[in-house]
Design a protein around this motif. Structure first.
Motif, PDB file in Angstrom:
ATOM      1  N   GLY A   1      17.587   1.982   4.462  1.00  0.00           N
ATOM      2  CA  GLY A   1      16.770   1.450   5.545  1.00  0.00           C
ATOM      3  C   GLY A   1      15.291   1.699   5.409  1.00  0.00           C
ATOM      4  O   GLY A   1      14.504   1.320   6.282  1.00  0.00           O
ATOM      5  N   PHE A   2      14.871   2.343   4.305  1.00  0.00           N
ATOM      6  CA  PHE A   2      13.453   2.538   4.048  1.00  0.00           C
ATOM      7  C   PHE A   2      12.831   1.273   3.463  1.00  0.00           C
ATOM      8  O   PHE A   2      13.512   0.494   2.795  1.00  0.00           O
ATOM      9  CB  PHE A   2      13.242   3.654   3.024  1.00  0.00           C
ATOM     10  N   VAL A   3      11.542   1.084   3.688  1.00  0.00           N
ATOM     11  CA  VAL A   3      10.764   0.151   2.888  1.00  0.00           C
ATOM     12  C   VAL A   3      10.251   0.955   1.700  1.00  0.00           C
ATOM     13  O   VAL A   3       9.411   1.843   1.855  1.00  0.00           O
ATOM     14  CB  VAL A   3       9.600  -0.463   3.680  1.00  0.00           C
ATOM     15  N   SER A   4      10.796   0.697   0.512  1.00  0.00           N
ATOM     16  CA  SER A   4      10.457   1.471  -0.686  1.00  0.00           C
ATOM     17  C   SER A   4       9.403   0.742  -1.497  1.00  0.00           C
ATOM     18  O   SER A   4       9.498  -0.472  -1.696  1.00  0.00           O
ATOM     19  CB  SER A   4      11.701   1.685  -1.551  1.00  0.00           C
ATOM     20  N   ILE A   5       8.419   1.485  -1.970  1.00  0.00           N
ATOM     21  CA  ILE A   5       7.279   0.862  -2.645  1.00  0.00           C
ATOM     22  C   ILE A   5       6.949   1.628  -3.921  1.00  0.00           C
ATOM     23  O   ILE A   5       6.647   2.826  -3.879  1.00  0.00           O
ATOM     24  CB  ILE A   5       6.039   0.837  -1.722  1.00  0.00           C
ATOM     25  N   CYS A   6       7.000   0.957  -5.071  1.00  0.00           N
ATOM     26  CA  CYS A   6       6.529   1.531  -6.332  1.00  0.00           C
ATOM     27  C   CYS A   6       5.078   1.090  -6.535  1.00  0.00           C
ATOM     28  O   CYS A   6       4.784  -0.103  -6.511  1.00  0.00           O
ATOM     29  CB  CYS A   6       7.400   1.066  -7.496  1.00  0.00           C
ATOM     30  N   VAL A   7       4.209   2.055  -6.730  1.00  0.00           N
ATOM     31  CA  VAL A   7       2.769   1.786  -6.755  1.00  0.00           C
ATOM     32  C   VAL A   7       2.244   1.758  -8.188  1.00  0.00           C
ATOM     33  O   VAL A   7       2.455   2.699  -8.968  1.00  0.00           O
ATOM     34  CB  VAL A   7       1.995   2.846  -5.944  1.00  0.00           C
ATOM     35  N   GLU A   8       1.559   0.693  -8.509  1.00  0.00           N
ATOM     36  CA  GLU A   8       0.853   0.585  -9.795  1.00  0.00           C
ATOM     37  C   GLU A   8      -0.543   1.184  -9.598  1.00  0.00           C
ATOM     38  O   GLU A   8      -1.392   0.584  -8.967  1.00  0.00           O
ATOM     39  CB  GLU A   8       0.737  -0.880 -10.201  1.00  0.00           C
ATOM     40  N   TYR A   9      -0.762   2.386 -10.144  1.00  0.00           N
ATOM     41  CA  TYR A   9      -2.069   3.019  -9.936  1.00  0.00           C
ATOM     42  C   TYR A   9      -2.934   3.036 -11.197  1.00  0.00           C
ATOM     43  O   TYR A   9      -4.052   3.525 -11.182  1.00  0.00           O
ATOM     44  CB  TYR A   9      -1.918   4.429  -9.371  1.00  0.00           C
ATOM     45  N   ARG A  10      -2.399   2.509 -12.284  1.00  0.00           N
ATOM     46  CA  ARG A  10      -3.195   2.299 -13.496  1.00  0.00           C
ATOM     47  C   ARG A  10      -2.565   1.144 -14.276  1.00  0.00           C
ATOM     48  O   ARG A  10      -1.343   1.043 -14.367  1.00  0.00           O
ATOM     49  CB  ARG A  10      -3.235   3.551 -14.360  1.00  0.00           C
ATOM     50  N   PRO A  11      -3.376   0.265 -14.823  1.00  0.00           N
ATOM     51  CA  PRO A  11      -2.836  -0.888 -15.557  1.00  0.00           C
ATOM     52  C   PRO A  11      -2.460  -0.512 -16.992  1.00  0.00           C
ATOM     53  O   PRO A  11      -2.980   0.449 -17.559  1.00  0.00           O
ATOM     54  CB  PRO A  11      -3.998  -1.879 -15.535  1.00  0.00           C
ATOM     55  N   ARG A  12      -1.585  -1.292 -17.586  1.00  0.00           N
ATOM     56  CA  ARG A  12      -1.145  -1.022 -18.953  1.00  0.00           C
ATOM     57  C   ARG A  12      -2.215  -1.330 -20.001  1.00  0.00           C
ATOM     58  O   ARG A  12      -2.170  -0.807 -21.108  1.00  0.00           O
ATOM     59  CB  ARG A  12       0.114  -1.850 -19.255  1.00  0.00           C
ATOM     60  N   HIS A  13      -3.170  -2.179 -19.653  1.00  0.00           N
ATOM     61  CA  HIS A  13      -4.095  -2.643 -20.685  1.00  0.00           C
ATOM     62  C   HIS A  13      -5.282  -1.707 -20.904  1.00  0.00           C
ATOM     63  O   HIS A  13      -6.074  -1.925 -21.822  1.00  0.00           O
ATOM     64  CB  HIS A  13      -4.617  -4.033 -20.321  1.00  0.00           C
ATOM     65  N   ILE A  14      -5.454  -0.659 -20.096  1.00  0.00           N
ATOM     66  CA  ILE A  14      -6.582   0.258 -20.281  1.00  0.00           C
ATOM     67  C   ILE A  14      -6.343   1.130 -21.511  1.00  0.00           C
ATOM     68  O   ILE A  14      -5.276   1.722 -21.671  1.00  0.00           O
ATOM     69  CB  ILE A  14      -6.773   1.148 -19.042  1.00  0.00           C
ATOM     70  N   ASP A  15      -7.333   1.201 -22.408  1.00  0.00           N
ATOM     71  CA  ASP A  15      -7.227   2.025 -23.607  1.00  0.00           C
ATOM     72  C   ASP A  15      -7.801   3.419 -23.341  1.00  0.00           C
ATOM     73  O   ASP A  15      -8.714   3.597 -22.537  1.00  0.00           O
ATOM     74  CB  ASP A  15      -7.989   1.388 -24.773  1.00  0.00           C
ATOM     75  N   GLY A  16      -7.273   4.427 -24.057  1.00  0.00           N
ATOM     76  CA  GLY A  16      -7.787   5.778 -23.913  1.00  0.00           C
ATOM     77  C   GLY A  16      -7.184   6.495 -22.725  1.00  0.00           C
ATOM     78  O   GLY A  16      -6.160   6.089 -22.184  1.00  0.00           O
TER      79      GLY A  16
ATOM     80  N   PHE B   1      -1.972  11.196 -17.851  1.00  0.00           N
ATOM     81  CA  PHE B   1      -3.045  10.233 -17.583  1.00  0.00           C
ATOM     82  C   PHE B   1      -3.461   9.520 -18.865  1.00  0.00           C
ATOM     83  O   PHE B   1      -4.616   9.198 -19.067  1.00  0.00           O
ATOM     84  CB  PHE B   1      -4.242  10.941 -16.934  1.00  0.00           C
ATOM     85  N   SER B   2      -2.480   9.289 -19.753  1.00  0.00           N
ATOM     86  CA  SER B   2      -2.743   8.598 -21.008  1.00  0.00           C
ATOM     87  C   SER B   2      -2.438   7.118 -20.876  1.00  0.00           C
ATOM     88  O   SER B   2      -1.531   6.721 -20.136  1.00  0.00           O
ATOM     89  CB  SER B   2      -1.885   9.181 -22.134  1.00  0.00           C
ATOM     90  N   ALA B   3      -3.169   6.304 -21.610  1.00  0.00           N
ATOM     91  CA  ALA B   3      -2.926   4.857 -21.605  1.00  0.00           C
ATOM     92  C   ALA B   3      -1.600   4.554 -22.291  1.00  0.00           C
ATOM     93  O   ALA B   3      -1.104   5.332 -23.105  1.00  0.00           O
ATOM     94  CB  ALA B   3      -4.061   4.126 -22.314  1.00  0.00           C
ATOM     95  N   GLY B   4      -1.047   3.400 -21.997  1.00  0.00           N
ATOM     96  CA  GLY B   4       0.200   2.995 -22.616  1.00  0.00           C
ATOM     97  C   GLY B   4       1.409   3.690 -22.050  1.00  0.00           C
ATOM     98  O   GLY B   4       2.511   3.529 -22.543  1.00  0.00           O
ATOM     99  N   LYS B   5       1.218   4.496 -20.990  1.00  0.00           N
ATOM    100  CA  LYS B   5       2.331   5.214 -20.394  1.00  0.00           C
ATOM    101  C   LYS B   5       2.481   4.893 -18.916  1.00  0.00           C
ATOM    102  O   LYS B   5       2.907   5.721 -18.127  1.00  0.00           O
ATOM    103  CB  LYS B   5       2.163   6.722 -20.596  1.00  0.00           C
ATOM    104  N   ALA B   6       2.101   3.695 -18.523  1.00  0.00           N
ATOM    105  CA  ALA B   6       2.340   3.263 -17.157  1.00  0.00           C
ATOM    106  C   ALA B   6       3.832   3.008 -17.011  1.00  0.00           C
ATOM    107  O   ALA B   6       4.394   2.178 -17.716  1.00  0.00           O
ATOM    108  CB  ALA B   6       1.539   2.013 -16.844  1.00  0.00           C
ATOM    109  N   ARG B   7       4.480   3.745 -16.133  1.00  0.00           N
ATOM    110  CA  ARG B   7       5.942   3.692 -16.040  1.00  0.00           C
ATOM    111  C   ARG B   7       6.368   3.248 -14.646  1.00  0.00           C
ATOM    112  O   ARG B   7       6.977   4.004 -13.893  1.00  0.00           O
ATOM    113  CB  ARG B   7       6.534   5.058 -16.379  1.00  0.00           C
TER     114      ARG B   7
END
Length: 243
Positions: A78-93, A57-63
């Protein structure tokens, strides 16, 4: 970095045709997106699989790119595949795991609520995650004390199947990292919310994982079975983290 630049970076990381959907937004985090890998059109409703990346849960590690190849492979099936962005890259700390749970629950609800638009069977939604994302995946199914963002709570955030790659099953380490969230995190430990009628679950874990000991996951899966759940653990001898 502008929103446009951030989106272009993500697009380059994925390398596959994808569709962007904003599933939530706030003043603090901005827009959070789901990146949808769609199989060829068909007349039948398709299963969906959501991926939550790892890296603590560290910043700068959104993968977001972590599961790009998994997503592409499942979309080919045949799946609908979804990669979820659950934290943005710009949050510090450090990035709050409680907020992460809220975002994960919201993402599942949005996929289920928009299932007709996406061509998805709302009763065949798989949630997969690695490490921190694995913990969040478990929480979508097991933690009811964190309800998520202002969602339509009549839409379930519980997936139909869980796939966990070296995911956390308790919050002891998180409480050390986030003492100010100790009360919320103490109530958000999957091992303390064991019960029956949970979704079928498949765990992958290395025996040499130093962050999340294999024995704790083995005990968790045993407890899942004793509670009457279909839960299985695949052991990777001599390996550390799988993400």
């Amino acid at each position: 970095m502008s929103q446009y630049q951030r989106t272009q970076r993500v697009m380059k990381l994925f390398k596959f045709p994808i569709k962007e959907l904003v599933y939530t937004s706030s003043a603090e985090y901005g827009e959070l997106k789901m990146y949808v890998f769609e199989p060829p059109a068909c007349d039948e409703l398709r299963p969906a699989i959501l991926f939550f990346h790892g890296a603590g849960f560290s910043a700068g590690k959104a993968r977001l790119e972590q599961f790009q190849h998994h997503a592409h492979y499942f979309s080919a099936l045949g799946f609908v595949s979804i990669c979820v962005e659950y934290r943005p890259r710009h949050i510090d700390g450090l990035f709050s795991p409680v907020t992460g749970i809220k975002h994960a629950k919201t993402a599942v609800r949005q996929v289920r609520a928009q299932s007709a638009l996406l061509g998805i069977d709302p009763c065949r939604i798989v949630v997969a995650g690695a490490s921190a994302g694995g913990y969040l995946a478990l929480c979508t199914a097991m933690i009811e004390t964190v309800t998520g963002l202002p969602d339509d709570l009549s839409v379930s955030s519980v997936p139909d199947v869980l796939i966990i790659f070296n995911g956390g099953v308790d919050t002891a380490v998180l409480i050390e990292m986030f003492p100010e969230l100790s009360v919320d995190l103490a109530g958000a430990s999957p091992k303390d919310h064991m019960r029956g009628f949970l979704p079928p679950s498949l765990f992958f874990h290395g025996t040499q994982d130093e962050n999340i000991p294999y024995a704790t996951v083995e005990e968790f899966v045993d407890a899942m079975r004793k509670a009457g759940n279909d839960s299985r653990l695949v052991r990777f001898e001599g390996l550390d983290r799988l993400n």
